[in-house]
Design a protein around this motif. Structure first.
Motif, PDB file in Angstrom:
ATOM      1  N   LYS A 113      63.151  32.086 -60.962  1.00  0.00           N
ATOM      2  CA  LYS A 113      64.386  31.325 -60.808  1.00  0.00           C
ATOM      3  C   LYS A 113      64.276  29.823 -61.036  1.00  0.00           C
ATOM      4  CE  LYS A 113      66.646  34.648 -57.758  1.00  0.00           C
ATOM      5  NZ  LYS A 113      67.324  34.873 -56.458  1.00  0.00           N
ATOM      6  N   ASN A 210      68.490  21.862 -62.537  1.00  0.00           N
ATOM      7  CA  ASN A 210      69.585  22.305 -61.668  1.00  0.00           C
ATOM      8  C   ASN A 210      70.312  23.523 -62.220  1.00  0.00           C
ATOM      9  OD1 ASN A 210      69.245  20.137 -59.790  1.00  0.00           O
ATOM     10  ND2 ASN A 210      70.254  18.774 -61.250  1.00  0.00           N
ATOM     11  N   SER A 211      69.746  24.128 -63.245  1.00  0.00           N
ATOM     12  CA  SER A 211      70.408  25.257 -63.890  1.00  0.00           C
ATOM     13  C   SER A 211      70.422  26.487 -62.983  1.00  0.00           C
ATOM     14  CB  SER A 211      69.697  25.600 -65.200  1.00  0.00           C
ATOM     15  OG  SER A 211      70.227  26.774 -65.777  1.00  0.00           O
ATOM     16  N   ASP A 212      71.479  27.282 -63.126  1.00  0.00           N
ATOM     17  CA  ASP A 212      71.558  28.563 -62.430  1.00  0.00           C
ATOM     18  C   ASP A 212      70.930  29.680 -63.249  1.00  0.00           C
ATOM     19  OD1 ASP A 212      72.900  27.474 -60.250  1.00  0.00           O
ATOM     20  OD2 ASP A 212      74.873  27.739 -61.192  1.00  0.00           O
ATOM     21  N   GLU A 213      70.493  29.359 -64.462  1.00  0.00           N
ATOM     22  CA  GLU A 213      69.871  30.363 -65.319  1.00  0.00           C
ATOM     23  C   GLU A 213      68.470  30.704 -64.803  1.00  0.00           C
ATOM     24  OE1 GLU A 213      71.398  31.810 -67.808  1.00  0.00           O
ATOM     25  OE2 GLU A 213      73.205  30.563 -67.725  1.00  0.00           O
ATOM     26  N   TYR A 214      67.943  31.809 -65.238  1.00  0.00           N
ATOM     27  CA  TYR A 214      66.619  32.232 -64.781  1.00  0.00           C
ATOM     28  C   TYR A 214      65.873  32.921 -65.918  1.00  0.00           C
ATOM     29  CZ  TYR A 214      69.376  36.497 -64.190  1.00  0.00           C
ATOM     30  OH  TYR A 214      70.222  37.547 -64.402  1.00  0.00           O
TER      31      TYR A 214
END
Length: 354
Positions: A113, A210-214
């Protein structure tokens, strides 16, 4: 500040926050009392007695109740740490008895994450590469894996590197890969290692903290193979070739068929005649591998430009012997006549000497 760091370190090896603060208080004071521990570590007096008992059980402190008030003394840190290690080794042995290793081996998928963890995992996998790796990565983060890539090259690992979102202003070290291509557009972060491990992620997951990507890690061979197929079919052809490494000095042995294809391509481009000793068997069979020797007369590939493949993932040799001509692919080949497990290239002069 230093004490806070010590507390954090103690918590990482299994002590609770209050146990750690109590232990640090005792260390700092030499001989002290439970009341002092309660006051300085900000722990209720009743709870302090409980914590002191736990520290004694861990062999970190000694309690002298023959004097009043009862005195607490820290065991010398070196001895205390040795005691902790001994306890952990005992627990390790007990846990190993309970550990279901077969179930663990089946855990071949995980989600990563954080940006930092993704980068750490990329470096870790690159460091484990033994024969080949394929990597697509944005130019702005290439420096985060360059050392690992150079080390892989020094070990003889065949590496294909696609540097994405490249603006042409920065230089790329040729010592980081066998083949380097650049592309100005974004592409998924992709890593495959030795056909057994792979990572796939959106570029944003590695560019933006700060990305929500994983990222997704796979250790299933067929999924990793699919990652490579997608890379070689959809993204590699879009790149501009900026570096091609040197061909191997002959004789050379390859356990990575892709590396052998790369090497054969460079030798043929130079007009060299190369013979190949190969452990092969008919494709899609369980027959035993047999050793065959022939001359490489053509290569089908999309690794080095100009490409010569007939379809996106084709990597094969055309081999000629004294009485036959046939095609050879890598592990799990299905269109070629044979699949190869090991390949040794020799020059014609080496073959004649034998």
């Amino acid at each position: 500040m230093v004490e806070d760091e010590v507390v954090d370190s103690l918590m990482r090896i299994g002590l609770s926050d209050k146990e750690s603060r109590a232990y640090v208080t005792i260390l700092r004071n030499g001989a002290t009392t439970t009341r002092v521990v309660s006051e300085e570590a900000d722990i209720s007096k009743s709870y302090a007695y409980d914590i002191v008992g736990k520290l004694e059980e861990r062999d970190l402190i000694e309690i002298d109740d023959h004097v009043q008030p009862t005195q607490l003394r820290a065991i010398p840190p070196a001895e205390g740490i040795d005691n902790l290690v001994s306890q952990l080794q005992t627990v390790e042995s007990q846990l190993e008895d309970l550990f279901d290793s077969e179930s663990y081996e089946q855990q071949k998928f995980s989600i990563i994450k954080s940006r930092r963890t993704i980068l750490a995992q990329l470096n870790k996998l690159i460091d484990t590469a033994e024969s080949e790796l394929v990597l697509a990565l944005p130019a702005s983060v290439l420096h985060r894996v360059e050392d690992s890539l150079r080390e892989a090259q020094s070990r003889g690992v065949f590496c294909m590197l696609l540097v994405t979102e490249y603006d042409g202003t920065s230089s790329i070290d040729g010592a980081t890969a066998s083949i380097i291509q650049t592309w100005s557009a974004p592409a998924p972060v992709t890593l495959t290692v030795d056909r057994g491990d792979g990572i796939i992620a959106s570029a944003d997951a590695i560019l933006n903290s700060n990305s929500d990507e994983y990222a997704i890690y796979h250790a299933e061979e067929h999924i990793v193979s699919s990652l490579f197929d997608s890379f070689i079919a959809n993204y590699w052809p879009m790149g501009e070739q900026v570096h091609v490494g040197s061909k191997s000095q002959l004789p050379a042995t390859f356990t990575s068929f892709r590396h052998a294809v790369f090497d054969a391509t460079l030798h043929l481009m130079d007009g060299a005649v190369v013979t190949a000793e190969m452990d092969i068997r008919p494709t899609q069979s369980n027959a035993a591998f047999e050793t065959t020797t022939g001359t490489i007369v053509a290569v089908k590939q999309s690794l080095v430009r100009p490409f010569s493949n007939d379809f996106p993932t084709q990597e094969s040799f055309v081999v000629e012997t004294s009485d036959d001509t046939f095609t050879v692919g890598g592990s799990k080949a299905f269109l070629e006549d044979f699949e190869a497990r090991r390949v040794i290239f020799r020059s014609v002069s080496d073959t004649e000497q034998e």
